[in-house]
Scaffold this motif. Structure first.
Motif, PDB file in Angstrom:
ATOM      1  N   ARG A 288      78.143 -40.365   3.470  1.00 36.78           N
ATOM      2  CA  ARG A 288      77.387 -40.647   4.699  1.00 36.78           C
ATOM      3  C   ARG A 288      76.316 -39.611   5.023  1.00 36.78           C
ATOM      4  N   VAL A 289      75.592 -39.177   4.017  1.00 40.43           N
ATOM      5  CA  VAL A 289      74.487 -38.253   4.249  1.00 40.43           C
ATOM      6  C   VAL A 289      73.264 -39.017   4.739  1.00 40.43           C
ATOM      7  N   TYR A 290      72.911 -40.105   4.079  1.00 41.17           N
ATOM      8  CA  TYR A 290      71.709 -40.855   4.446  1.00 41.17           C
ATOM      9  C   TYR A 290      71.828 -41.548   5.802  1.00 41.17           C
ATOM     10  N   PRO A 291      72.964 -42.139   6.139  1.00 43.12           N
ATOM     11  CA  PRO A 291      73.062 -42.748   7.480  1.00 43.12           C
ATOM     12  C   PRO A 291      72.956 -41.717   8.609  1.00 43.12           C
ATOM     13  N   ARG A 292      73.316 -40.491   8.326  1.00 46.25           N
ATOM     14  CA  ARG A 292      73.198 -39.413   9.327  1.00 46.25           C
ATOM     15  C   ARG A 292      71.911 -38.635   9.059  1.00 46.25           C
ATOM     16  N   TRP A 293      70.808 -39.349   9.028  1.00 41.42           N
ATOM     17  CA  TRP A 293      69.530 -38.769   8.641  1.00 41.42           C
ATOM     18  C   TRP A 293      69.067 -37.669   9.604  1.00 41.42           C
TER      19      TRP A 293
ATOM     20  N   PRO B 184      67.691 -29.069  -1.533  1.00 43.64           N
ATOM     21  CA  PRO B 184      68.521 -29.087  -0.316  1.00 43.64           C
ATOM     22  C   PRO B 184      69.249 -30.415  -0.116  1.00 43.64           C
ATOM     23  N   LEU B 185      68.596 -31.529  -0.429  1.00 44.22           N
ATOM     24  CA  LEU B 185      69.271 -32.828  -0.327  1.00 44.22           C
ATOM     25  C   LEU B 185      70.480 -32.868  -1.244  1.00 44.22           C
ATOM     26  N   ALA B 186      70.317 -32.418  -2.474  1.00 44.29           N
ATOM     27  CA  ALA B 186      71.433 -32.387  -3.423  1.00 44.29           C
ATOM     28  C   ALA B 186      72.536 -31.464  -2.926  1.00 44.29           C
ATOM     29  N   SER B 187      72.155 -30.364  -2.308  1.00 49.19           N
ATOM     30  CA  SER B 187      73.148 -29.424  -1.777  1.00 49.19           C
ATOM     31  C   SER B 187      73.962 -30.049  -0.649  1.00 49.19           C
ATOM     32  N   VAL B 188      73.292 -30.764   0.225  1.00 49.80           N
ATOM     33  CA  VAL B 188      74.002 -31.434   1.332  1.00 49.80           C
ATOM     34  C   VAL B 188      74.917 -32.518   0.774  1.00 49.80           C
ATOM     35  N   LEU B 189      74.430 -33.289  -0.177  1.00 50.59           N
ATOM     36  CA  LEU B 189      75.277 -34.317  -0.805  1.00 50.59           C
ATOM     37  C   LEU B 189      76.502 -33.679  -1.463  1.00 50.59           C
ATOM     38  N   ALA B 190      76.308 -32.577  -2.174  1.00 52.58           N
ATOM     39  CA  ALA B 190      77.433 -31.901  -2.834  1.00 52.58           C
ATOM     40  C   ALA B 190      78.414 -31.348  -1.807  1.00 52.58           C
TER      41      ALA B 190
END
Length: 112
Positions: A19-24, A79-85
């Motif tokens: 749920r990274v993208y829905p919590r943009w 940073p996007l990859a870091s948040v996803l990880a």
């Protein structure tokens, strides 16, 4: 390399439902400060003549200020990859990472 980072981390959203993208908005708060600081820093360094980028190792596409498009993408993709990880680790291990699980859950879903 950036494409590889995205290929490895983007499926975490689909496979683990992190749920990274829905919590943009939360993603924006996490990425925007870093993006602004580092792009500003690079633009300053380019302007001062401290940094330059080889056309041999870049696509040659430069954005205003002379910053290569790859550099700008780096400050977004990593940073996007870091948040996803991070969210994947939270999901798999149950680690709260300093904020309650209910904040990470979808509206209407109970926290585990």
């Amino acid at each position: 390399m950036l494409a590889g980072v995205l290929v490895v981390t983007a499926p975490l959203e689909l496979v683990l439902h992190v749920r990274v993208y829905p919590r943009w908005r939360r993603l924006l708060v996490a990425v925007a400060p870093e993006f602004v600081v580092f792009v500003t820093w690079v633009l300053y360094a380019i302007h001062q003549g401290h940094w330059d980028y080889s056309p041999v190792y870049t696509t040659g596409v430069r954005l205003p200020g002379g910053i290569p498009v790859e550099e700008v993408l780096f400050f977004l993709v990593v940073p996007l990859a870091s948040v996803l990880a991070l969210e994947a680790v939270r999901k798999v291990t149950g680690w709260d990472a300093g904020y309650p699980a209910e904040e990470a859950e979808a509206p209407g879903r109970a926290a585990r």
